[in-house]
Motif scaffolding. Structure first.
Motif, PDB file in Angstrom:
ATOM      1  N   GLN A  85       0.817  -1.207   0.000  1.00  6.90           N
ATOM      2  CA  GLN A  85       0.000   0.000   0.000  1.00  6.90           C
ATOM      3  C   GLN A  85       0.855   1.263   0.000  1.00  6.90           C
ATOM      4  N   SER A  86       1.894   1.279   0.822  1.00  4.82           N
ATOM      5  CA  SER A  86       2.742   2.475   0.876  1.00  4.82           C
ATOM      6  C   SER A  86       3.535   2.641  -0.413  1.00  4.82           C
ATOM      7  N   LYS A 136       1.185   4.205  -2.999  1.00  2.00           N
ATOM      8  CA  LYS A 136       0.989   5.639  -2.793  1.00  2.00           C
ATOM      9  C   LYS A 136       2.241   6.432  -3.194  1.00  2.00           C
ATOM     10  N   LYS A 137       3.398   5.934  -2.816  1.00  2.00           N
ATOM     11  CA  LYS A 137       4.638   6.624  -3.148  1.00  2.00           C
ATOM     12  C   LYS A 137       4.843   6.685  -4.656  1.00  2.00           C
ATOM     13  N   TYR A 168       2.245   9.205  -6.239  1.00  2.00           N
ATOM     14  CA  TYR A 168       2.597  10.601  -6.005  1.00  2.00           C
ATOM     15  C   TYR A 168       3.806  11.000  -6.845  1.00  2.00           C
ATOM     16  N   ASP A 200       3.127  15.696  -4.581  1.00  2.00           N
ATOM     17  CA  ASP A 200       2.828  15.027  -3.326  1.00  2.00           C
ATOM     18  C   ASP A 200       1.831  15.891  -2.566  1.00  2.00           C
ATOM     19  N   VAL A 209      -6.020   3.020   1.602  1.00  2.00           N
ATOM     20  CA  VAL A 209      -5.034   3.847   0.911  1.00  2.00           C
ATOM     21  C   VAL A 209      -5.675   4.583  -0.259  1.00  2.00           C
ATOM     22  N   LEU A 210      -6.678   3.979  -0.904  1.00  2.00           N
ATOM     23  CA  LEU A 210      -7.399   4.701  -1.950  1.00  2.00           C
ATOM     24  C   LEU A 210      -8.190   5.869  -1.360  1.00  2.00           C
ATOM     25  N   GLU A 229      -7.268   7.524   1.286  1.00  2.00           N
ATOM     26  CA  GLU A 229      -6.275   8.543   1.633  1.00  2.00           C
ATOM     27  C   GLU A 229      -5.831   9.316   0.395  1.00  2.00           C
ATOM     28  N   VAL A 230      -5.621   8.598  -0.709  1.00  2.00           N
ATOM     29  CA  VAL A 230      -5.208   9.268  -1.942  1.00  2.00           C
ATOM     30  C   VAL A 230      -6.279  10.255  -2.398  1.00  2.00           C
ATOM     31  N   ASP A 242      -6.309  13.244   0.136  1.00  2.00           N
ATOM     32  CA  ASP A 242      -5.118  14.087   0.050  1.00  2.00           C
ATOM     33  C   ASP A 242      -5.159  14.975  -1.186  1.00  2.00           C
ATOM     34  N   TYR A 243      -5.543  14.414  -2.314  1.00  2.00           N
ATOM     35  CA  TYR A 243      -5.583  15.216  -3.535  1.00  2.00           C
ATOM     36  C   TYR A 243      -6.768  16.190  -3.533  1.00  2.00           C
TER      37      TYR A 243
END
Length: 755
Positions: free
Chosen positions: A596-597, A600-601, A604, A610, A684-685, A687-688, A691-692
């Motif tokens: 997952q991390s 995301k990395k 971004y 980011d 994580v989806l 969070e993405v 965040d955006y």
């Protein structure tokens, strides 16, 4: 010019999908999928609006209410515990496949091929059964017993028409290692050692009702250990069949099994060197047995028996080229020439009349009795000692049998049942263990011989059993003077196929470096460290390779092909172009807790923005500014002052990447390659998206499979309130067109500007 039309696809909690024209607003809680048409404009020449205005309804299959555990358990018990005549007949026919195919046996067409293959395999099994008994640390007669019983039982229970079940070198090695270990623990230190004073060397066993007790010598104890290991391995295999776990064979890849067999072959080769030289040294135990064996051989070279050495060299000079001739001309020969049997007969006569045993101290097979010994129960007290070893033996035997049976079934156009194969090979171990046999499985070499000589059905296995029965009742004592070095030569020569794999390493590496690495690691661990450990290490390496591939997956930016609504990776194809303000990305792996991390990395990094760092930068900047310099904030950061909107135009928030370039207004995630999500993947989806959204970038999903959609809904990805973030698009083109329509107003007749 007609007005702008596009399709809309709605996804609701009732799992209904609708294509509607023109745009229809639907207010419903839960998940919503929007899919605009691939083309922006519909003209009168296209057939008019009537053909495209018909609604299309796609409705998900209703899964029904979830059943409680009690209901499921009750239904399963009813299904498996109720008995009808039809079900009983089906179970009996399924457990004894011979009852299905034997009544349909085509005697005139099949009997000649079955008789020929059964006879030839039986002749080849005679010397090999005696030889592989040495590898299993058993007396020669028990190798013949093993091949005889397994041939009959598999013919009754097996589903493969072509494989030959019997002794197999790798399993013999594994059994022999356990037998030697238990012999050492019981006080039998050397092969020639007699009865030890150690109390553990006395095995109290019973025959009949167990009222008679007797002391077991070395040979008897070795047979007891081998039979106990075989019985335990068979029980494991039958239990796996009962619990329908035949699918475990899929986790043992071809590269893993090949590497394991090759590594075990190196160990087998090393273990036979002492017989070739006539040395009497104990088999080392524990790890690094290959090095320990070679150390023992090199330190005892001075004790080499010249008679055994000369006999071994002569037999090697005869068998190696003749076996190569059989291999080279196998397509022209109707049946392989049994050179092994000829060598055994000639060597036995030479040893008998030359008195090699008495005159030169050469080790011989010894007394091989005729007939059968009465059945005997395994030693229950030994089962805890050999339980772990028996499990690895059971797995190896089953995996090899299923792999070969499926390979030949696919080649000849019929099906095999993996769970029935588990039953068959399990009972090939359980029942013969009462007659002091050791573990069996399918063997590739004899299976190839069986197939090439015209085998049609399992009747060939019954004919092989008749050949072995003749040897057991009449011929076996004639092999008394057969030298053990001749048997070792037969074992070594039959390792050519496995050792030839070393020549294929460059080809395997060019074909698939990952599979080649699994093969090398498994082979080296099996040969240099420990045979059983090699299988475990191979499994772990295979699992880590699969996990590693998901760890190495990267987010790739996609571009649109010319004149087609098709998107592919910009780094892989030329001539693709992107959409201003809209970036499309694909992730070619499932999203779960382990990556997952990394997902995301990678995302971004590909987007070039980011959102977490961007948000922190904005917060720091806002702290330094006052309410009166909003215009300066707009110029530096690129975020317009929302309080100064022009009433006629909608303002779009635009992010800025660290290099100063305008960032995308929207991000489309192509989920077609995402096989599954877990809870961490859904989070994580979320969070993405959040965040955006905080920096003014919209994230939408496209091309999600139904299983991914279900996981997203169960994980709470879709908010209750109506928002752009709860839309999932049917295609990438739909998502891109929808974003353009939503973000940039288009008046009627202005179709070309957006198409």
């Amino acid at each position: 010019m007609h007005s702008l039309f596009f399709h809309s696809l709605f996804y609701s909690p009732t799992y209904s999908l609708c294509f509607l024209l023109p745009v229809i607003e639907v207010t419903a809680p839960g998940l919503e999928i929007m899919t605009p048409d691939d083309t922006c404009c519909v003209t009168a020449e296209d057939g008019g609006e009537g053909d495209h205005l018909q609604p299309l309804l796609l409705e998900r299959v209703d899964k029904g209410p979830e059943k409680s555990c009690q209901t499921v358990l009750r239904q399963r018990l009813k299904k498996h515990c109720t008995c009808t005549s039809k079900k009983a007949k089906s179970k009996v026919l399924g457990f004894f496949p011979i009852l299905k195919w034997l009544p349909k046996y085509q005697l005139k067409d099949w009997i000649l091929g079955d008789a020929m293959s059964g006879l030839i395999v039986g002749i080849l099994l005679v010397p090999q059964s005696i030889a592989y008994s040495l590898l299993a640390s058993q007396d020669p007669i028990y190798g013949l017993y093993t091949s005889f019983f397994s041939s009959i039982i598999y013919a009754l229970l097996g589903t493969s028409r072509h494989i030959s079940v019997g002794i197999f070198g790798v399993l013999c090695l594994l059994v022999g290692q356990v037998v030697d270990r238990e012999l050492a623990l019981a006080g039998y230190l050397t092969e020639s050692g007699g009865f030890s004073d150690n109390n553990s060397a006395v095995l109290l066993a019973g025959q009949g009702n167990g009222s008679v007790e007797w002391a077991c010598d070395r040979s008897c104890y070795a047979i007891t250990v081998g039979a106990t290991v075989t019985f335990t391995a068979g029980v494991y295999q039958v239990l796996m069949g009962l619990f329908q776990v035949g699918f475990v064979s899929v986790y043992l890849s071809d590269s893993l099994l090949s590497g394991f067999a090759t590594g075990a072959s190196l160990t087998i080769l090393t273990s036979q060197i002492k017989y070739l030289l006539g040395l009497k040294i104990p088999r080392p135990q524990g790890w690094f047995t290959l090095f320990k064996t070679w150390y023992g051989i090199l330190t005892n070279l001075g004790n080499t028996n010249i008679c055994d050495l000369v006999t071994s060299l002569v037999c090697l000079l005869v068998l190696v080229p003749t076996k190569e001739l059989n291999y080279r001309f196998k397509s022209k020969l109707k049946a392989p020439i049994p050179f092994e049997l000829f060598v055994v007969i000639i060597a036995t006569l030479a040893s008998h009349f030359g008195k090699f045993n008495t005159e030169y101290g050469s080790s011989v097979a010894g007394d091989i009795p005729t007939g059968f010994l009465p059945p005997q129960l395994p030693s229950w007290s030994l089962i805890p000692n050999v339980a772990v070893d028996a499990f690895s033996i059971a797995i190896v035997g089953f995996a090899i049998t299923v792999s070969l049976s499926e390979m030949f079934a696919k080649k000849h156009g019929y099906a095999v049942d993996a769970n029935q194969e588990m039953y068959a090979i399990g009972f090939c171990n359980i029942l013969p263990s009462f007659f002091r046999c050791f573990t069996t499985s399918a063997a590739l070499t004899k299976t190839l011989v069986k197939e090439s000589t015209g085998c049609q059905t399992q009747v060939s296995g019954l004919i092989t059993a008749l050949v072995l029965l003749l040897v057991l009742l009449v011929i076996a004592p004639l092999f008394f003077s057969l030298q053990k070095c001749v048997l070792a030569v037969i074992i070594v020569v039959n390792l050519r196929g496995a050792l030839r794999k070393f020549m294929d390493i460059p080809r395997m590496w060019r074909s698939n470096p990952v599979d080649a690495s699994i093969w090398l690691v498994t082979m080296l661990t099996s040969s240099l460290v420990n045979t059983e450990l090699g299988l475990l290490v191979g499994l772990l390496v295979s699992a880590f390779c699969v996990l590693g591939r998901t760890q190495q997956a990267q987010v790739r930016e996609l571009g649109r092909a010319k004149n087609r609504e098709h998107y592919e990776a910009l780094s892989s194809y030329r001539g693709l172009h992107t959409h201003p303000g809209v970036a499309v990305f694909r992730y070619d792996a499932p999203i779960y807790y382990a990556n997952q991390s990394l997902f995301k990395k990678s995302l971004y990094g590909r987007v070039g923005l980011d959102p977490v760092k961007e948000r922190l930068r904005r917060l720091k900047f806002e702290k330094k500014q006052t309410k009166n310099n909003n215009k300066e904030l707009e110029e530096v950061v690129g975020v317009p002052d929302m309080s100064e909107k022009d009433g006629a135009d909608a303002t779009v928030t635009v992010s800025v990447t660290p290099d100063g370039k305008p960032g995308p207004r929207s991000v489309v995630l192509d989920c077609s390659a995402i096989l599954f999500l877990d809870t961490a993947g859904v989070n994580v989806l979320k969070e993405v998206r959040k965040d955006y959204r905080d920096v003014g970038v919209k994230v939408v999903l496209a091309q999600c499979s139904t299983s991914v959609l279900d996981t997203l809904e169960r994980g709470g990805y879709f908010p209750d309130e109506k928002d752009d973030g709860d839309k999932v698009f049917f295609t990438i083109a739909d998502a891109v067109h929808y974003i353009y329509v939503q973000n940039v107003p288009v008046s009627n007749g202005d179709c070309e500007a957006k198409c």
